[in-house]
Design an enzyme around this catalytic site. Structure first.
Site, PDB file in Angstrom:
ATOM      1  N   ASP A 409      83.741   7.537  63.768  1.00  0.00           N
ATOM      2  CA  ASP A 409      82.707   6.594  64.178  1.00  0.00           C
ATOM      3  C   ASP A 409      81.370   7.333  64.304  1.00  0.00           C
ATOM      4  OD1 ASP A 409      81.949   3.937  65.340  1.00  0.00           O
ATOM      5  OD2 ASP A 409      81.517   5.185  67.082  1.00  0.00           O
ATOM      6  N   GLU A 438      81.250   7.234  59.161  1.00  0.00           N
ATOM      7  CA  GLU A 438      79.981   6.521  59.051  1.00  0.00           C
ATOM      8  C   GLU A 438      78.845   7.541  59.016  1.00  0.00           C
ATOM      9  OE1 GLU A 438      80.200   2.357  61.353  1.00  0.00           O
ATOM     10  OE2 GLU A 438      80.477   4.068  62.681  1.00  0.00           O
TER      11      GLU A 438
END
Length: 711
Positions: A409, A438
């Protein structure tokens, strides 16, 4: 020492630098000299610099000799005033990192025969105690720990402490704080205390799954443990729990396959679960009262208790998560864990901040915690013991829980070196571990060249990145509900569409390249974040017939599956998942977030179509090329009237055409020479030929993708 009792303030800001702040109200902020003392040994402080700041006078002072972190120091001024020397910015220096880096793999609780070792890295503490308590007999005890090399504190116990709760009492800057072990592996309900458990009791052999030779072989299905089975119609007994997510052969009321067996039938290779390490936002004792995606990390090495049958029993969550992973492995699928190493839930309350204040988090140029994550803190992965914690955690989940992949994340908060070390750790322990993240460029005080972002993809070649260019080109802007992408009929994105279909490797020209190789591109148009694709289509085509919206949806999803790179599907995407227009459902109720299994039955035709496209991808290697060289060598762009996009795939064993018509009008195209059959069109998809094409002219239906195979 109370701040009210201090005449002034002093901070250790480098290994030999002390910063002193004298308020104007105290002798006009003036002092001709300072010295520091520990154990009656006095060390003079040489004033290097003196400046006025607001209502203080700031003195930068230097001293000779070594600062002993295990001792308490006091600073004295020329007026006889004194203050404790607090640990300041020294903890964010390279010298501090070098001095206190600890290589051992035994932090936390370790069982050695009949001994139990407790170790805590707390280099700035001047005292550490172990606090033990037994809920069985009310016994409690506080035991002093010994300071060892590299700032590690330890104590060894020679008795049975299973089920005992434990925490650490840490003395830093003259203040005692109680903290849960950062390396804790079992906790009480809601993670309030650590618990001593013997993990050997939960050990089981690893069930092997087909090895992943290259990331492009994967097809990822993202879901949330609670969403997956909480629907009344899921046919699952243990709804919303680890055990429920692992139940096989479940069926809905209309006798349709649901749950894990359905995912296997769909053709998925890896299930990615939203965070299942211990998180805040759901009361584990009343889980039905709240909902949360899980991006509020509390304890990084402990499973979340709201998904277990008994949050009071520290073994329950461990055993039940392992059973879930075993069940997934038993049907040949892999498990990807969504990890949130970029921030903690509340910095001030985290074990990291209580034990080594200021070390684990980035600070900006004026010394305040940075906030690139948007949640109040950024983890400083570039520091040696922070990086070590991340690597230790990854290793732990690989070895103890047999995880097959990690989704990072907000990976752009982390640094390139850490992510490459994660890659090396996984390669050493478990070949074929999938790592994706990400790579957004976020405003955190880390040099641009060190961020694990898409822009630095060449520095982290073994890690896949969520391709937002693919997402926004195909469906339209995520942040503008009414913006239409190529698959929604935007005819201005033909060139961009060709780029992302071919892996975003600069197929048409180098200037458009995002990645060096297709295995770095995670292709998606929908995930847990933002509006579902169906809800976006409701906004973009509010007056359209539902069947037309379904065709747009089918086209966009099909492009995800058949483009070069790693396809990523959001659970329920294949049956037009809706969240009733909710664009940020991170704590919305179950009726918004649940997988609606009746909707799957109602849209069975689309599910079969997606299943057919997945079979095509897995059957024909031309949709899974591993290198940029392969793509440039074996794919030829076909000249069709815009906005029709077409590719010819020519490999020694197979020759196929991939054609996309995003418009609402049928188009006639001329095919390359040869005898072509249809694998996929606007209605059907699969690996057996549906029809032969009798001539070189081919009628492309509106809003459709087509796959043709040369006989």
């Amino acid at each position: 020492m109370n701040s009210a009792d201090r005449n002034f303030f002093a901070y250790l800001d480098d290994m030999n630098i002390v910063t002193i702040l004298l308020p104007h109200s105290y002798h006009h902020g003036l002092s001709s000299e300072f010295y520091m003392a520990a154990d009656a040994v006095k060390t003079p402080l040489v004033i290097l610099e003196k400046t006025e700041i607001e209502d203080h006078v700031k003195y930068i002072c230097q001293f000779d000799g070594e600062y002993l972190f295990e001792k308490s120091y006091w600073v004295f001024d020329a007026h006889g005033g004194k203050t404790d020397l607090q640990i300041g910015a020294v903890i964010r220096t390279e010298a501090f990192d070098e001095k206190f880096y600890y290589k051992g793999n035994d932090l936390g609780v370790t069982f050695l025969d009949v001994q139990i070792w407790f170790k805590l890295w707390a280099p700035t503490a001047t005292g550490v105690k172990l606090k033990l308590r037994s809920t069985a007999n009310g016994y409690s005890e506080i035991i002093k720990m010994r300071r060892d090399d590299f700032g590690v504190w330890s104590v060894c116990m020679n008795r049975d402490l299973e089920f005992y709760q434990y925490s650490f009492l840490v003395l830093v800057n003259q203040e005692w704080r109680e903290a849960v072990d950062p390396y804790v592996k079992a906790v009480t309900a809601n993670g309030e205390q650590g618990v001593i458990v013997n993990l050997e009791k939960t050990a089981r052999p690893r069930l092997s799954i087909p090895p992943l030779e290259n990331p492009v072989e994967a097809i990822i299905y993202e879901t949330h443990i609670r969403d997956f089975t909480i629907d009344d119609n899921s046919g699952v007994k243990n709804k919303g729990l680890y055990l429920g997510a692992g139940e096989l052969d479940t069926k809905s009321m209309d006798d349709e396959v649901t749950g894990l067996s359905y995912v296997k039938e769909l053709g998925i290779t890896h299930i990615e679960f939203l965070p299942f390490n211990d998180f805040a936002g759901v009361d584990e004792l009343n889980p039905a009262e709240q909902y949360n995606w899980g991006y509020n990390p509390l304890h990084f090495n402990t499973p979340e208790g709201s998904y277990s049958t008994d949050p009071f029993n520290p073994y329950s969550r461990i055993i039940e998560l392992k059973k879930l992973i075993d069940q997934i492995h038993s049907i040949g699928l892999g498990v990807i864990m969504d990890v949130v190493f970029n921030h903690v839930y509340i910095r001030e309350q985290s074990s990291f901040e209580k034990i080594v204040p200021g070390y684990y988090f980035r600070h900006n140029e004026i010394g305040l915690p940075s906030n690139g994550t948007g949640v109040g803190n950024d983890v400083a992965s570039e520091r040696k013991m922070v990086r070590k914690f991340i690597l230790d955690s990854v290793r732990y989940w690989l070895e103890e829980y047999h995880i097959d992949g990690f989704r990072f994340d907000l990976m752009g908060i982390l640094d390139v070196t850490t992510m490459n070390e994660v890659r090396k750790t996984c390669d050493r322990l478990s070949k074929g571990t999938l790592i994706i993240g990400e790579g957004w460029n976020l405003n955190t005080p880390l040099p641009v060249g060190q961020k694990a972002t898409i822009a630095n993809q060449a520095k982290i070649p073994g890690i896949g990145q969520f391709n937002d260019k693919f997402r926004d080109t195909i469906k339209g802007s995520t942040f503008n509900l009414f913006d239409k992408g190529f698959a929604l009929g935007n005819e201005h994105l033909v060139d961009a569409a060709m780029e992302v279909i071919t892996g975003s490797i600069g197929f048409t020209k180098k200037s458009t390249r995002i990645f060096n190789n297709p295995s770095q591109s995670v292709n998606y148009v929908e995930c847990h974040d933002n509006h579902t694709l169906w809800d976006k289509l409701q906004g973009c085509f509010s007056d359209a017939d539902p069947s037309e919206r379904q065709r747009y949806h089918r086209l966009a999803t099909g492009m995800v599956i058949l483009s070069q790179g790693i396809p990523f599907l959001h659970s329920g995407q294949e049956f037009f998942r809706t969240k009733q227009g909710d664009g940020n459902s991170y704590r919305s109720p179950d009726n918004i977030n649940k997988l609606d299994w009746e909707r799957k039955s109602k849209n069975k035709e689309n599910v079969e179509y997606i299943k057919g496209l997945i079979k095509i991808r897995q059957k024909f290697s031309c949709f899974r090329m591993r290198t940029s060289e392969e793509i440039r060598t074996h794919i030829q762009a076909l000249s069709f009237p815009a906005p029709i996009v077409g590719c010819l795939y020519q490999l020694p064993q197979e020759e196929l055409i991939f054609v996309i018509n995003p418009t609402s009008k049928a188009q006639m195209i001329t095919l390359p020479e040869g005898n072509w059959g249809i694998l996929a069109n606007h209605k059907n998809a699969g690996i057996s030929l549906k029809d032969d094409i009798k001539s070189q002219e081919y009628f492309v239906e509106p809003i459709s993708l087509n796959v043709l195979l040369k006989k």
